[in-house]
Write a protein that holds these residues in place. Structure first.
Motif, PDB file in Angstrom:
ATOM      1  N   GLU A   1       0.835  -1.206   0.000  1.00 47.30           N
ATOM      2  CA  GLU A   1       0.000   0.000   0.000  1.00 47.30           C
ATOM      3  C   GLU A   1       0.866   1.251   0.000  1.00 47.30           C
ATOM      4  OE1 GLU A   1      -3.411   0.099  -0.006  1.00 47.30           O
ATOM      5  OE2 GLU A   1      -3.151  -2.016  -0.458  1.00 47.30           O
ATOM      6  N   ILE A   2       1.979   1.199   0.745  1.00 46.00           N
ATOM      7  CA  ILE A   2       2.861   2.376   0.770  1.00 46.00           C
ATOM      8  C   ILE A   2       3.456   2.619  -0.600  1.00 46.00           C
ATOM      9  CG2 ILE A   2       4.964   3.307   1.751  1.00 46.00           C
ATOM     10  CD1 ILE A   2       4.317   2.129   4.282  1.00 46.00           C
ATOM     11  N   MET A   3       3.845   1.530  -1.296  1.00 46.41           N
ATOM     12  CA  MET A   3       4.390   1.703  -2.649  1.00 46.41           C
ATOM     13  C   MET A   3       3.355   2.337  -3.565  1.00 46.41           C
ATOM     14  SD  MET A   3       6.383  -1.880  -3.200  1.00 46.41           S
ATOM     15  CE  MET A   3       7.059  -1.464  -4.790  1.00 46.41           C
ATOM     16  N   LEU A   4       2.119   1.827  -3.510  1.00 46.48           N
ATOM     17  CA  LEU A   4       1.074   2.367  -4.377  1.00 46.48           C
ATOM     18  C   LEU A   4       0.810   3.837  -4.059  1.00 46.48           C
ATOM     19  CD1 LEU A   4      -1.336  -0.659  -4.293  1.00 46.48           C
ATOM     20  CD2 LEU A   4      -0.184   0.219  -6.284  1.00 46.48           C
ATOM     21  N   ASN A   5       0.869   4.180  -2.774  1.00 44.19           N
ATOM     22  CA  ASN A   5       0.607   5.563  -2.412  1.00 44.19           C
ATOM     23  C   ASN A   5       1.732   6.487  -2.844  1.00 44.19           C
ATOM     24  OD1 ASN A   5      -1.961   5.984  -1.079  1.00 44.19           O
ATOM     25  ND2 ASN A   5      -1.269   4.343   0.245  1.00 44.19           N
ATOM     26  N   GLY A   6       2.973   5.977  -2.827  1.00 45.70           N
ATOM     27  CA  GLY A   6       4.063   6.779  -3.359  1.00 45.70           C
ATOM     28  C   GLY A   6       3.861   7.068  -4.836  1.00 45.70           C
ATOM     29  N   ALA A   7       3.451   6.038  -5.581  1.00 46.27           N
ATOM     30  CA  ALA A   7       3.177   6.246  -7.000  1.00 46.27           C
ATOM     31  C   ALA A   7       2.037   7.230  -7.195  1.00 46.27           C
ATOM     32  CB  ALA A   7       2.852   4.914  -7.657  1.00 46.27           C
ATOM     33  N   ASN A   8       1.003   7.134  -6.343  1.00 47.24           N
ATOM     34  CA  ASN A   8      -0.129   8.059  -6.441  1.00 47.24           C
ATOM     35  C   ASN A   8       0.310   9.500  -6.212  1.00 47.24           C
ATOM     36  OD1 ASN A   8      -2.296   6.606  -7.165  1.00 47.24           O
ATOM     37  ND2 ASN A   8      -3.166   6.414  -5.131  1.00 47.24           N
ATOM     38  N   LEU A   9       1.187   9.682  -5.219  1.00 44.37           N
ATOM     39  CA  LEU A   9       1.635  11.049  -4.929  1.00 44.37           C
ATOM     40  C   LEU A   9       2.402  11.625  -6.111  1.00 44.37           C
ATOM     41  CD1 LEU A   9       1.767  13.298  -2.929  1.00 44.37           C
ATOM     42  CD2 LEU A   9       3.792  12.296  -1.955  1.00 44.37           C
ATOM     43  N   ALA A  10       3.234  10.788  -6.758  1.00 44.69           N
ATOM     44  CA  ALA A  10       3.955  11.271  -7.941  1.00 44.69           C
ATOM     45  C   ALA A  10       2.980  11.609  -9.062  1.00 44.69           C
ATOM     46  CB  ALA A  10       4.951  10.215  -8.397  1.00 44.69           C
ATOM     47  N   LEU A  11       1.957  10.759  -9.248  1.00 44.11           N
ATOM     48  CA  LEU A  11       0.976  11.019 -10.311  1.00 44.11           C
ATOM     49  C   LEU A  11       0.263  12.341 -10.085  1.00 44.11           C
ATOM     50  CD1 LEU A  11      -0.706   7.546 -10.757  1.00 44.11           C
ATOM     51  CD2 LEU A  11       0.545   8.808 -12.464  1.00 44.11           C
ATOM     52  N   ILE A  12      -0.157  12.581  -8.856  1.00 45.50           N
ATOM     53  CA  ILE A  12      -0.916  13.804  -8.601  1.00 45.50           C
ATOM     54  C   ILE A  12      -0.002  15.017  -8.639  1.00 45.50           C
ATOM     55  CG2 ILE A  12      -2.343  14.956  -6.883  1.00 45.50           C
ATOM     56  CD1 ILE A  12      -3.527  12.328  -6.235  1.00 45.50           C
ATOM     57  N   GLY A  13       1.248  14.836  -8.203  1.00 45.18           N
ATOM     58  CA  GLY A  13       2.189  15.942  -8.324  1.00 45.18           C
ATOM     59  C   GLY A  13       2.405  16.351  -9.770  1.00 45.18           C
TER      60      GLY A  13
END
Lengths: 185, 101
Positions: free
Chosen positions: B37-49
């Motif tokens: 979940e942490i990995m997916l959330n890191g990817a999400n943060l990059a996407l939204i950034g």
């Protein structure tokens, strides 16, 4: 001018608090030995990520993050952890040596990512566009994008969720039936 | 001027690396799922950034799709963990070497 700089200081302060909470709770999730504490730390991680999403003016994603992750997914996690109950903790390492190699590679990749990002920032390729309009992260914009440009992704997402729900039900019921057949050890 | 997108990307990279370490090093499948979940959330943060940086809403759509996939993955993963627990199999990812029911 004074008001603007005060607002910037506030934004930076909120960003620092959210980012450090995010990083700290991420490390805590990985390093706690008790899965229950890890799940609680992940809730903090998801909450601080929602704050970061709000700072990126993605309001709808922040709300969905809190509702879907911190609401539904984490409740499921905590329920399963409580259902399984306390058990002896598994150690960190002890696997094959390629695991240590992979860990070193992952740490190196982390370092390279951060160095590349800082390099991109220094060369000015990552300039931050300041003004994005109020409609950037609003539910109306998201809904319009979902139902026009990304309709296929929307429909496929619904099918994925349906398949996952059916799979969860089948996994649960199958294991219950076979647990009756298997003699207790 | 608030923090630029590079700062968000640094946080996203750190989160992704932390989650990778957890997936590789931990043995408990529950903590492996949490690290995922942490990995997916890191990817999400990059996407939204990047969505914010490029002023394009598609990144947010991608992030929402990632959330849906993560929810599905958690359902199946936790179903497997519960099934393993019911069959009295040790919850250790290094000892899971068979898939036969």
């Amino acid at each position: 001018m004074l008001v603007a700089s005060a607002g910037n200081v506030l934004v930076w302060a909120v960003w620092m608090a959210a980012a450090f909470a995010c990083l700290g709770s991420g490390v805590a999730v990985v390093s706690f030995s008790n899965p229950f504490y890890s799940a609680l730390a992940l809730i903090g991680n998801l909450g601080s990520l929602a704050v970061l999403y709000l700072l990126l003016s993605a309001e709808f994603v922040a709300a969905a993050q809190v509702l879907v992750y911190a609401g539904a997914v984490m409740v499921m996690f905590l329920f399963v952890i409580a259902y399984i109950g306390p058990r002896s903790e598994s150690p960190w390492m002890g696997g094959p040596s390629w695991q240590a190699v992979g860990a070193v590679l992952a740490a190196g990749a982390l370092l390279i990512e951060i160095v590349v990002v800082i390099g991109l920032k220094a060369s000015g390729r990552l300039s931050h566009s300041e003004h994005v309009g109020a409609a950037f992260g609003s539910p109306a914009t998201i809904g319009r994008l979902f139902l026009t440009d990304h309709l296929l992704a929307f429909e496929i997402t619904s099918i994925v969720l349906l398949v996952a729900a059916v799979g969860g039900v089948i996994l649960g019921s199958h294991s219950r039936r076979s647990a009756d057949e298997v003699p207790s050890l | 001027m608030g923090p630029g997108v590079a700062w968000y990307l640094a946080v996203a990279g750190f989160l992704f690396g932390t989650g990778t370490l957890g997936v590789l090093l931990r043995r408990n499948p529950l903590i492996v799922l949490l690290s995922l979940e942490i990995m997916l959330n890191g990817a999400n943060l990059a996407l939204i950034g990047f969505a914010r940086n490029l002023r394009d809403g598609s990144g947010q759509i991608f992030a929402l799709a990632v959330m849906a996939v993560a929810a599905s993955e958690v359902v199946v993963g936790l179903g497997l963990v519960v099934a393993l627990n019911r069959k009295r199999i040790t919850l250790d990812v290094d000892r899971l070497n068979t898939l036969r029911g």
